[in-house]
Design an enzyme around this catalytic site. Structure first.
Site, PDB file in Angstrom:
ATOM      1  N   ASP A 178       0.845  -1.188   0.000  1.00  0.00           N
ATOM      2  CA  ASP A 178       0.000   0.000   0.000  1.00  0.00           C
ATOM      3  C   ASP A 178       0.883   1.242   0.000  1.00  0.00           C
ATOM      4  O   ASP A 178       1.789   1.374   0.841  1.00  0.00           O
ATOM      5  CB  ASP A 178      -0.906  -0.003   1.230  1.00  0.00           C
ATOM      6  N   ASN A 186      -2.935  13.095  -3.596  1.00  0.00           N
ATOM      7  CA  ASN A 186      -4.113  13.506  -4.357  1.00  0.00           C
ATOM      8  C   ASN A 186      -4.620  14.875  -3.924  1.00  0.00           C
ATOM      9  O   ASN A 186      -4.956  15.724  -4.752  1.00  0.00           O
ATOM     10  CB  ASN A 186      -5.238  12.466  -4.190  1.00  0.00           C
ATOM     11  N   ASP A 195      -2.604   9.611 -10.297  1.00  0.00           N
ATOM     12  CA  ASP A 195      -2.611   8.610 -11.374  1.00  0.00           C
ATOM     13  C   ASP A 195      -1.199   8.318 -11.861  1.00  0.00           C
ATOM     14  O   ASP A 195      -0.841   7.170 -12.141  1.00  0.00           O
ATOM     15  CB  ASP A 195      -3.469   9.098 -12.542  1.00  0.00           C
ATOM     16  N   GLU A 221      -4.837   2.403  -3.978  1.00  0.00           N
ATOM     17  CA  GLU A 221      -3.373   2.483  -4.052  1.00  0.00           C
ATOM     18  C   GLU A 221      -2.711   1.211  -3.540  1.00  0.00           C
ATOM     19  O   GLU A 221      -1.540   1.213  -3.154  1.00  0.00           O
ATOM     20  CB  GLU A 221      -2.874   3.689  -3.251  1.00  0.00           C
TER      21      GLU A 221
END
Length: 301
Positions: A178, A186, A195, A221
């Site tokens: 992770d 973000n 992205d 993620e």
């Protein structure tokens, strides 16, 4: 049976059949017991690129290249040996042209005495259908953003590989990885930056994985890596190598700013005595939370 007799036979039994066949948009042909053409419709003329008069009396080897002709002829032989209907798909390769995919619908027909007199075939171009099928298959198998396998395919492969490991009594492990502070990326730099991080991470994991390992985006993620033929100790070493590779990534985002990423990794091992893959994932998940709680950017098991 020649073409004229066949026409008469068809007209006697189905007065409008020949008109219908000629009006249909897909190629239709009929052959005698010697596999020579007795006739065809206009669409078949266009398909072959010859006039009807040039097709009648010939066999497939005189109209098509050797490889497709051999396929067509073998299926014709099988149909006449076992009269009835026949449906199959095949790619058709033509020199200087793109490969197309066609579906054949074929059936034998009989004469006045009820004896098999030949075969009738229809060709339907299914190239667009095949293209769509491949697109849907890719959507069902691969993650649209990163291009690596998706969660659905990951679960499918996990089941298969764990069953194989149990059958052979060989070790297998799973890694759950992770990305650290992804929400912050973000929120601070926008979803395009997020992205970009996911894409580069996926590429790095896929690039540095072993040939027999399986890498997928497991969600958000999070990534899963299945490690067949791998003990827990080996899996930890492999996870540490992945972590080292991710630390070296420099991901350029807007205005030339560069991001560096880290990850938390949990390792789980399949207990071959119980063969519970969900328990293995649970182990990896608990280890992942442990890595997060202990400061992130580390491997736990």
């Amino acid at each position: 049976m020649n073409d004229e007799v066949l026409h008469q036979l068809l007209e006697d039994n189905h007065q409008v059949l020949l008109l219908v066949i000629d009006a249909l948009p897909f190629p239709i042909y009929y052959k005698d017991l010697n596999f020579r053409y007795l006739g065809c419709n206009r669409a078949y003329e266009e398909y072959v690129g010859l006039q009807r008069e040039q097709i009648i009396g010939k066999d497939v080897f005189e109209l098509f290249d050797k490889i497709p002709a051999s396929i067509f002829h073998a299926s014709d032989q099988e149909l006449l040996a076992n009269p009835g209907t026949q449906i199959y798909e095949t790619p058709v390769h033509r020199a200087g042209e793109e490969t197309i995919y066609v579906k054949f619908h074929k059936a034998t027909f009989v004469d006045e005495q009820g004896n098999v007199a030949g075969l009738l075939g229809a060709i339907i171009d299914i190239t667009e259908q095949k293209i769509l099928e491949k697109k849907f298959q890719r959507l069902a198998t691969y993650d649209d953003l990163t291009g690596i396998y998706n969660r659905r395919e990951g679960r499918k492969q996990l089941k298969k590989l764990c069953q194989e490991a149990t059958r052979r009594q060989r070790p297998i492990c799973a890694i759950l990885l992770d990305l650290d502070n992804f929400k912050q990326i973000n929120d601070t730099f926008g979803h395009d930056a997020g992205d970009a991080v996911l894409k580069r991470t996926a590429r790095a994991l896929d690039r540095y994985s072993r040939a027999h390992d399986f890498v997928c985006r497991y969600g958000g993620e999070e990534f899963m890596i299945i490690l067949p033929e791998t003990s827990k100790q080996q899996a930890v070493q492999i996870a540490e190598r992945y972590l080292a590779q991710l630390r070296q990534l420099e991901i350029e985002i807007m205005h030339g700013e560069v991001l560096q990423v880290t990850a938390s990794i949990g390792v789980g091992e399949l207990d071959l005595a119980f063969s519970d893959r969900e328990m293995m994932l649970k182990q990896a998940d608990l280890a992942l939370y442990k890595a997060k709680n202990e400061g992130k950017n580390r491997v736990c098991c």
